[in-house]
Structure formats: structure tokens, C-alpha cells
Motif scaffolding. Structure first.
Motif, PDB file in Angstrom:
ATOM      1  N   LYS A  97     -11.009  -3.932  -4.888  1.00 33.41           N
ATOM      2  CA  LYS A  97      -9.794  -3.207  -4.488  1.00 33.41           C
ATOM      3  C   LYS A  97      -9.110  -3.874  -3.299  1.00 33.41           C
ATOM      4  O   LYS A  97      -7.888  -3.946  -3.224  1.00 33.41           O
ATOM      5  CB  LYS A  97     -10.140  -1.757  -4.145  1.00 33.41           C
ATOM      6  N   THR A 105       0.820  -1.216   0.000  1.00 26.99           N
ATOM      7  CA  THR A 105       0.000   0.000   0.000  1.00 26.99           C
ATOM      8  C   THR A 105       0.854   1.267   0.000  1.00 26.99           C
ATOM      9  O   THR A 105       0.428   2.323   0.447  1.00 26.99           O
ATOM     10  CB  THR A 105      -0.942   0.014   1.228  1.00 26.99           C
ATOM     11  N   THR A 106       2.095   1.127  -0.479  1.00 20.28           N
ATOM     12  CA  THR A 106       3.009   2.263  -0.557  1.00 20.28           C
ATOM     13  C   THR A 106       3.589   2.284  -1.967  1.00 20.28           C
ATOM     14  O   THR A 106       3.865   1.214  -2.521  1.00 20.28           O
ATOM     15  CB  THR A 106       4.158   2.088   0.473  1.00 20.28           C
ATOM     16  N   GLU A 107       3.765   3.449  -2.549  1.00 19.10           N
ATOM     17  CA  GLU A 107       4.407   3.510  -3.868  1.00 19.10           C
ATOM     18  C   GLU A 107       5.753   2.819  -3.849  1.00 19.10           C
ATOM     19  O   GLU A 107       6.440   2.855  -2.824  1.00 19.10           O
ATOM     20  CB  GLU A 107       4.579   4.980  -4.288  1.00 19.10           C
ATOM     21  N   THR A 117       0.394   0.504  -6.280  1.00 21.57           N
ATOM     22  CA  THR A 117      -0.606   1.507  -6.683  1.00 21.57           C
ATOM     23  C   THR A 117      -1.829   1.556  -5.769  1.00 21.57           C
ATOM     24  O   THR A 117      -2.758   2.303  -6.011  1.00 21.57           O
ATOM     25  CB  THR A 117      -1.094   1.197  -8.112  1.00 21.57           C
ATOM     26  N   HIS A 118      -1.812   0.740  -4.705  1.00 20.40           N
ATOM     27  CA  HIS A 118      -3.002   0.670  -3.865  1.00 20.40           C
ATOM     28  C   HIS A 118      -2.980   1.701  -2.745  1.00 20.40           C
ATOM     29  O   HIS A 118      -1.955   1.924  -2.119  1.00 20.40           O
ATOM     30  CB  HIS A 118      -3.126  -0.722  -3.237  1.00 20.40           C
ATOM     31  N   THR A 119      -4.132   2.321  -2.509  1.00 22.46           N
ATOM     32  CA  THR A 119      -4.288   3.225  -1.370  1.00 22.46           C
ATOM     33  C   THR A 119      -4.512   2.366  -0.126  1.00 22.46           C
ATOM     34  O   THR A 119      -5.290   1.410  -0.171  1.00 22.46           O
ATOM     35  CB  THR A 119      -5.546   4.092  -1.563  1.00 22.46           C
ATOM     36  N   PRO A 120      -3.835   2.678   0.972  1.00 25.11           N
ATOM     37  CA  PRO A 120      -4.061   1.862   2.173  1.00 25.11           C
ATOM     38  C   PRO A 120      -5.488   2.049   2.693  1.00 25.11           C
ATOM     39  O   PRO A 120      -5.892   3.170   2.980  1.00 25.11           O
ATOM     40  CB  PRO A 120      -3.036   2.387   3.181  1.00 25.11           C
ATOM     41  N   GLN A 153      -1.216   2.545   8.410  1.00 26.48           N
ATOM     42  CA  GLN A 153      -0.193   1.492   8.279  1.00 26.48           C
ATOM     43  C   GLN A 153       0.533   1.195   9.590  1.00 26.48           C
ATOM     44  O   GLN A 153       1.623   0.628   9.581  1.00 26.48           O
ATOM     45  CB  GLN A 153       0.820   1.901   7.213  1.00 26.48           C
TER      46      GLN A 153
END
Lengths: 467, 467
Positions: free
Chosen positions: A320, A259-261, A264-267, A271
Motif C-alpha cells: 500500500k 492521498t485525497t479523492e 484511492t489511497h488512505t493517507p 497531510q
């Protein structure tokens, strides 16, 4: 060998094999190079498989059956002088019996194709895994595939009602019954499920289907202590009575990676917690089931089993969430990596992970260790990077991951199998007596040792073996 | 043999065996006389079982393992010159692991004792069957027992995670893992489950437990056409999403027998419909689940799948419903009787029953045929009385019941096993190639053929066998 190869070519005809560059290309799977077979045989029927094996058996010719080549343990590797036997032309879905709830399929059928075809009948084949687009039913059976829904529906073994297998000498064992119950003698199919093509070549199967659920509820959850994970599982399983279908855990490092660049996923959740869980239930009535699901999570909050939770409000949000869990490829950021698939009793898991990490830290202070798994099944995937993919590094990391399993009665392979890769560690999980018994079975069914030789255990018994 | 028997007596000590009248009494099971073993050995540990088998193996002495002696197919019969090996002293429940959801038990533990012990942990061992008060866990494993909840929880095979077995030569195969997933080599335990003590003697097992359900809903239902039964099953299974735990069908004759004097049960529904079904669901919240259950039945009425239904309003009513289904002993009214346990695809069941009844009527116009079964599992019990229990009558009735299975891919044994009783009919269900493979496995694991010889298939291959 060339006389035999000529015979096999005559037998199968021009579409029945690949040679040269075509064979070479075929042997290049997504993950690795499987060897350089002189020929890849492509029989189109059980009868042809039987004839191929009859000839190979007579000649003492080793041969390796191929499915979708998505395995992770070097179980489809073709050694020097070995032939490959691809089931890819046997991909028919022969029948879906809606009343019995069964599908009769050929071994080369692609999992996803079968899944999609079955859904048209308002039924499901519950097996699901990342490689669904290339993995075949025959390979799923030969490796006893697991995946994300084992907690509810079991592994591939639990979905096989009937099986047709060709033995090493060409004998066809056909037992394509549709019954859940059949105690008429030894349940021979169990031998071939999960034996990685070393005892016979799967050609057809009758699969057990389930009703397609009409509702689905999915949530991402944060948990602050390991000891709460099994309690949460127990709580949710009780409250969702029979509908819990996934309980996927992600350790913090892995969750952050996903969930980190550059991922591509938004957390979906902050975190900062040590554990995350993707929970899913599949039921009958969306509205009722959602309120039951929410009430169960509410109660989990009150019991302080969970710190935070987000529910998928629609299919897109659900997709997602699963896309995060399925984006395992992000581990390639730490390339080179070693991938593990262990299982052990849940109560020992926290101590196991601590010990493994401590061992890694001692030898490889800069290692990365991504951990996730199917907690309800006792199954952890551990992906370790130490900036080195030499054999020496591999052996060092393997020792860190496997040794702590010994005292805990764990397994070096939960769902991926043994192949060549885990063969040196089979004794971590199995006793010499068990391995000797496996050899006795192998010898009884494949006396010349022509089927996928050397996979799981050495082709020739070690002098020290208990046999 | 007397020298060996002296050795065995010395080995096991005075509590370790029964002789003479005590052995004789032990061999008299509820249903039948199992033979006259010169001695019944009663080892108290795996080590003692191993030593017993080592001695028997050296001497080529045949031996038959005994559990609760509740089998129905002459699988525990002791032939001339054979010894009996009772596991009755190995009955400890060694551990219940609430977090893993497992119980580690010795083979001689009584099913009901284990069930009751486990329920204290708010867990269940889902296996349940009429003989629960005497059947043992080891026997349940050796016969792959079925019972009333297979539709939801599977057979005994699905409840065994780990197994300890002693092989014919005394080798102890110990694999007492607690994991649902373990693909480290051949899954050897599958060989011993359901092989009726012919490949090894089960000494301990790790059983998979489930959460104890908090709600239960039960109904007796009348149905006017066979074709509606699978539709009703499909409908209820969908609507009850994961909680359907029993779907027991009773044909009219059987229902009338159970609810008419001298049977003591009041019929919950009028006796004029061809089919009756006992349906049960086990869930999480009584109130919600009951309304879901009622709504599903309501809908079944609207779809005209059912004619009449009565719901159990409390535990006492539920017990009464199950007491009807469980009062199978009423079939003794038609004594002498022959008992069958077949399975076949559900869609063929109506035609199968018609054909069987027509065949019976032709030869035995005054026969009685009581039919009931676990429809969801494709399993029918057929109990036939023709006023004659001669061998000739038995063979005649067997032909009527088994022959119509052949063309339908059915099994002569759904859950009871083969033993001696069904051995002549194994070829109805299994091919010569399958039987030859069973023999090859038997030979590999028990080369001298000392374990329960002659059960499932003849001890010596027939000249016509495909081997």
C-alpha cells in the motif's frame, strides 16, 4: 526508399516487419504518437540486425531502434522518411549463471519478465521502475534507466557487465563477458549505455545480478524542514549500513494529491507536513533487521529529524505504501501537464525549488507543481500544470524549471534522457566543448548519421557550435 | 623539438619542469625505469595543462601523462622523443561536500592523503590498494583502479561523478557535477576512465564518497575445496546483507609463502588447506554486527563450507591479518617473476588454474606459481617464477597464463590495464572489431596521436587490423 524496403522485407521474411495500419498502431505508445514509419522492422537475431543496418548504412537510410516505447523524452520518435527497428522478437533470457551472478538476455526482453525469471534463482536484477511491464532491457540500457533503488544498486549502467551492440555500418561489437573487472582497453560498452540508440543498437547484454534480500522494512515518514531530509538520509544510511534501498521524497502538494479523492489511497500520515519520505531497507534476517530499522527511526525521532512515522507491518501494508508512491498517474488530474526530471546537489535543492516555484508563480499564478524524487540521488521530478499545453506555455514553464539549474551545476535530465524534448536545453548542463566532443564520437561511430538522427543534439552541427 | 621545449619552459616557469638528472631520477619508479624524457613538465593548473597540450598538438609532439608511477603494465613508459607531463603540482583537495557526499580533488592528489582528509568528515573514499601512499587520484582514474573493496563499492569508475579532462588539442572538458544521476547526453567521462591517458589528461574530479562504517569484522578462513569458495561467498553475502566488503582468496602456495620465514607473519591457521580466505564486513553497530558475522560463519561450518576460521578480536589482530594479505612483496623470493592480473567467470576458475599450472609444469617443471585474488570480482593475480626473465621466458609464461583464458571469455587485465606489457595479448580478450572501434575513438579525440602513443594498441594500425 522502396527498393531498400523490398530488400529489407526479403531479408526478414513475412514475420519480420509491420506495415500500414499495423505499423501505425505500433507507433502509438501509451503516452504519445511516435510518428508514421513506412515500415517497422522486426529482426529475430543479431545477424539480422546487422544485415538491416548494413543495408541502411549503404543507402544512408535513417533508422530508429525501438524498445518498449515507454520513454518520456521523444527519443523513439520516428521522423519523416525514417524507419523503425523493433527488437521485440529478440526477447530470450539466454542464461542465468547463479555462480557468477549474471543473466545473459536479448535486448527485447521485458524488464518484468526478466525480474521474475531471475527471482526464481534467488537472485535479483535490482533495476525497478513503473514501466517494468513494457520497458525492455535494451531500452533500459540505451537510456541508462534509474528508478527506485539507485541509492543502493546504481543505475542500469552499474548492472551491465557485457554488451553486444550493432554499429551503424552493421559491425557487431560483441563483448559478453561476465566479469565485474575488465580493464583490457577502452570500456566501449559505456558509450552505448545512455546514448539513446544514437551510437549503436543494443542486441544482447550480460547483466549483473545481486542476491535476493531475505528481509524488507518499509516506513512512511513526515518531516517538517527541508534541511532535515539530507540529515535523515545520512542518519538512516549510517544506521542501516549497506541495506538502505530507497529514500523517496514527496513534497506536500504531491502527497496530498495521492492521498485525497479521487485518488484511492488512505493517507498513512496526516497531510500537514511539508515533506514525506518513503524509506526502505533490504537485508538478511527479518527480525534483527526490523529491530535495527525501528531503532534507527527511534533515534531519528530523538534527534528531531522526523515528526511522525508509520511502519509497514506486513507485505500488504508495504504494498500500500509503494502504491501511493507509484500512483504518479494522479498528476493527470492537473492535465495538461509538463513533466521534468532534473538533478542537482542536495544542498541546493531547497533554494532551487523555491526559485522555480517563484518563477512559476510570477508567470502562472494558478499553476500546480507536484514535486517528488529520489533525494539520495539528487534527483527531483517536477510536474507542472498551467492549464495550457501550447508550445509557448511549454517553453515558458521549461524556462522556469531549467534556468535555476544553470548556476547550481544541475542537470536537465537525471534519468529520462534528452531525446528531442530536452535537446534545446542541453547547454544548461553541458558545455559547447562537451557537445562538440559528443558530435565527434557520433561521427566516428556513425559517419552517415543514420542511427536515431537528431536525438540528444541536432543532426547537423549548428554554425555556432564549438566544433 | 628544442624550440618547443623552450616555449614550454617559458610557459611553465622555473618550477614548472625538471631536466637532466632530475628528470632521470623522476623516471625511476619503484618497479622499473620509465625511459629518459628530455623534460618532465610540471604544470600547476588546468589552464597550464591546456596550454602545454595546445603547443604539443600544434607541433605533433607525443607526451605521456604521469601520476604516481605505480602502474604495473608499462603504461607510463616514455619512448624516445616523448615528453612527460607530471600532475604532481596539482594536488589540492578543493572541497569536501558532506551533504552531497562528494570530494572535488585535483588529479595529482595522493590517494592516501585524500583518504585521510575525507575520513575527518566521517566519510570514506572506498578505493583502497597497496600503492595508496604514492598512487594519485588522476592515475587511479586513468587506470580505473580496483583494489580490495570492489565487491562492495565497485572500481574507481563507480566513484567518479564529475571529471575535468584536457583533450589532446588543449580543449578543456569540464564536467564537475556532483550528481549520481545525470543522463544529459553521452556520459563522456566514462571514456577517460580506464583509457590510460590515451584520450585525455585528467586534471580534476568529483569523487563519490560513502558514509564511514562504524563497525568492522574480519576473519581468516580455511577451505578444503574450490567449489566451496563461491558457495561461501554467496552464503556470506546473503547473511551479511550489504556489508560484505572483502573476500580475498589465497591459494595454498601463496599462503605458505606469506606465513613462513623469511616472511615475518605467524600463520593464523594451519598451512594444510588448499584455499584461504580473508573476509571482511563493514557495518553500523559493532556488537550486533559481530554476532551476525559469527553466526554466519557458524552456519558456514555447519554447511561444511569451511574447515577452520579465526576472527580478529581487535584492530591489532585485524591489521595483522591484512598485513599478511598485503605482503605481496614476498613473491620477490622467487625472483625473477612475472606478474599477471586476469579475470574470468568464477565457475571456470578451478579448471583455468589447473590448465595454467599444467601448461607451466610441462614447459617449466621447476616453476613457482603464487595465486591469489579478489574472487568475488572474478579476478586472479598469478605470479610465476621460472628462474629466467628473458623475453623468451616471458613469452612462454604469458602463453601458459593467457591462452587458457581465450575459450573461457576471460580478460588479460582485470584491474592493472594494458599499457605496453599486455598489448600483444589484447586480442585474447577483445575482438578485432572492438580494437578497430577503440582506434576510431582514439582518432576522433586525438587525431595526431600525441597522447601516450602506442599504449593499449599500436600507434599505427597493423595491416591485418579489421579497420
Amino acid at each position: 526508399m522502396s527498393a531498400l524496403i523490398s530488400q529489407l522485407k526479403d531479408l526478414l521474411g513475412p514475420h519480420g516487419y509491420l506495415e500500414g495500419a499495423d505499423a501505425e498502431a505500433k507507433a502509438q505508445s501509451g503516452w504519445s504518437h511516435l510518428g508514421t514509419p513506412p515500415i517497422v522492422l522486426r529482426p529475430a537475431s543479431t545477424e539480422e540486425v546487422s544485415k538491416v543496418l548494413t543495408l541502411c548504412h549503404e543507402a544512408g537510410q535513417p533508422i530508429v531502434a525501438w524498445g518498449g516505447l515507454t520513454g518520456l523524452v521523444e527519443s523513439a520518435n520516428v521522423g519523416h522518411g525514417e524507419l523503425a527497428l523493433s527488437l521485440e522478437r529478440m526477447h530470450a533470457i539466454e542464461e542465468v549463471d547463479e555462480i557468477a551472478g549474471t543473466a545473459t538476455v536479448q535486448a527485447g526482453a521485458i524488464l518484468q519478465t526478466v525480474q521474475e525469471d531471475i527471482e526464481k534463482h534467488h537472485l535479483i536484477l535490482p533495476l525497478d521502475l513503473g514501466a517494468r511491464g513494457s520497458a525492455t532491457i535494451g531500452g533500459n540500457i540505451a537510456t541508462n534507466a534509474g528508478g527506485n533503488r539507485v541509492i543502493r544498486y546504481g543505475m542500469m549502467r552499474d548492472m551491465v557487465l557485457g554488451l553486444e551492440v550493432v554499429l551503424a555500418d552493421g559491425t557487431v561489437l560483441s563483448s559478453l563477458g561476465k566479469m565485474i573487472k575488465d580493464n583490457a582497453g577502452y570500456d566501449l560498452k559505456q558509450l552505448f549505455i545512455g546514448s539513446e540508440g544514437t551510437l549503436g543498437v543494443v542486441t544482447r547484454a550480460v547483466l549483473r545480478l545481486r542476491r535476493k534480500p531475505d528481509s524488507q522494512d518499509t516506513a512512511f515518514i513526515a518531516v517538517d524542514e527541508f534541511s532535515k531530509l539530507p540529515k535523515l538520509l545520512d542518519h538512516m544510511d549510517r544506521k542501516l549500513a549497506g541495506t538502505l534501498s530507497a529514500f523517496e521524497c514527496l513534497w506536500n502538494d504531491f502527497y496530498r494529491l495521492l492521498t485525497t479523492e479521487p485518488a484511492t489511497h488512505t493517507p498513512p500520515l496526516a497531510q500537514d507536513q511539508p515533506y514525506y519520505v518513503l524509506i526502505e531497507a533490504m537485508g538478511a534476517q527479518q527480525e534483527q533487521d526490523t529491530s535495527r530499522f525501528e531503532a534507527a527511526l527511534e533515534e531519528a525521532f530523538e534527534k528531531e529529524l522526523i515528526v511522525d512515522a508509520v511502519l509497514a507491518k506486513n507485505q500488504s501494508e508495504r504494498d500500500k505504501m509503494w502504491a501511493i508512491r507509484d500512483d504518479v498517474g494522479q498528476v493527470a488530474q492537473n492535465w495538461p501537464i509538463f513533466t521534468f526530471d532534473v538533478s542537482l546537489p542536495v544542498k541546493d535543492m531547497e533554494a532551487y525549488v523555491s526559485e522555480t516555484k517563484a518563477r512559476l508563480t510570477e508567470t502562472y499564478p494558478d499553476h500546480t507543481a507536484m514535486i517528488f524524487g529520489h533525494l539520495g540521488d539528487g534527483n527531483l521530478h517536477v510536474i507542472v500544470g498551467v492549464g495550457d499545453d501550447s508550445v509557448q506555455a511549454r517553453r515558458g514553464v521549461e524556462a522556469c524549471v531549467y534556468e535555476p539549474l544553470r548556476s547550481r551545476g544541475g542537470s536537465v535530465s537525471a534519468e529520462h534522457g534528452v531525446g528531442l524534448e530536452k535537446r534545446p536545453y542541453l547547454l544548461v548542463t553541458r558545455t559547447p566543448e562537451e557537445i562538440a566532443t559528443m558530435r565527434a564520437i557520433k561521427k566516428a561511430l556513425d559517419p552517415k548519421g543514420i542511427l536515431n538522427p537528431g536525438k540528444i543534439f541536432e543532426a547537423q552541427p549548428l554554425k555556432s557550435a564549438a566544433e
